[in-house]
Design an enzyme around this catalytic site. Sequence first.
Site, PDB file in Angstrom:
ATOM      1  N   HIS A  20      45.883   2.551  26.462  1.00 62.06           N
ATOM      2  CA  HIS A  20      46.080   1.344  27.308  1.00 62.06           C
ATOM      3  C   HIS A  20      47.405   1.043  28.319  1.00 62.06           C
ATOM      4  O   HIS A  20      48.177   1.106  27.659  1.00 62.06           O
ATOM      5  CB  HIS A  20      46.006   0.157  26.338  1.00 62.06           C
ATOM      6  CG  HIS A  20      45.811  -1.281  26.816  1.00 62.06           C
ATOM      7  ND1 HIS A  20      46.446  -2.405  26.364  1.00 62.06           N
ATOM      8  CD2 HIS A  20      45.187  -1.623  27.737  1.00 62.06           C
ATOM      9  CE1 HIS A  20      46.200  -3.463  27.075  1.00 62.06           C
ATOM     10  NE2 HIS A  20      45.246  -3.191  27.965  1.00 62.06           N
ATOM     11  N   HIS A  98      53.006   0.999  50.115  1.00 60.18           N
ATOM     12  CA  HIS A  98      52.467   2.684  49.943  1.00 60.18           C
ATOM     13  C   HIS A  98      53.799   3.322  49.340  1.00 60.18           C
ATOM     14  O   HIS A  98      53.561   4.123  48.519  1.00 60.18           O
ATOM     15  CB  HIS A  98      52.300   3.089  51.416  1.00 60.18           C
ATOM     16  CG  HIS A  98      51.827   4.564  51.319  1.00 60.18           C
ATOM     17  ND1 HIS A  98      50.517   4.927  50.619  1.00 60.18           N
ATOM     18  CD2 HIS A  98      52.196   5.868  51.588  1.00 60.18           C
ATOM     19  CE1 HIS A  98      50.370   6.182  50.549  1.00 60.18           C
ATOM     20  NE2 HIS A  98      51.448   6.726  51.314  1.00 60.18           N
ATOM     21  N   TYR A 120      45.505   6.508  53.542  1.00 62.05           N
ATOM     22  CA  TYR A 120      45.696   5.442  52.591  1.00 62.05           C
ATOM     23  C   TYR A 120      44.364   5.636  51.659  1.00 62.05           C
ATOM     24  O   TYR A 120      44.297   4.396  50.928  1.00 62.05           O
ATOM     25  CB  TYR A 120      46.101   4.277  53.130  1.00 62.05           C
ATOM     26  CG  TYR A 120      47.256   4.249  53.949  1.00 62.05           C
ATOM     27  CD1 TYR A 120      48.475   4.210  53.447  1.00 62.05           C
ATOM     28  CD2 TYR A 120      47.126   3.942  55.369  1.00 62.05           C
ATOM     29  CE1 TYR A 120      49.786   4.070  54.033  1.00 62.05           C
ATOM     30  CE2 TYR A 120      48.246   4.262  56.140  1.00 62.05           C
ATOM     31  CZ  TYR A 120      49.679   4.317  55.193  1.00 62.05           C
ATOM     32  OH  TYR A 120      50.907   4.205  56.181  1.00 62.05           O
TER      33      TYR A 120
END
Length: 131
Positions: A20, A98, A120
């Site tokens: 998780h 980014h 991207y």
Amino acid sequence: MKKTPLLNIALSEVIASLGHGDMLVIGDAGLPIPPETLRIDLALTKNIPSFTDTVRTVLEEMRVEKVLVARETAQVSPQVLAELKRLLPDTPFEEISHSELKEHCARARAVVRTGEFTPYANVILVAGVVF
């Protein structure tokens, strides 16, 4: 033989080992991958395999609780963001720079390199739990 569509052994092992909150990055052919991060290189040639095909296949096996994408994706390649939202309609999305996305690569369990040539076309999938 497995029943699910994912055949790549390394990628299947990483997904099976996620806990998780662990992160799995799927990136375009140009995403820099830190040397210390596990690289699963699927790239064969330009756009093979595609980013979308790779994400779609990973989602067959991985429970995702959150998605991280670069803000620049919406500006430069909005079709990539639209496809991600179509594939993960009920999953929260968080936009980061980014530069931050590239920094997160160092903390990811693995980075999957596709043959994608769309700028991207990168995403961080944060593992959820199946219960």
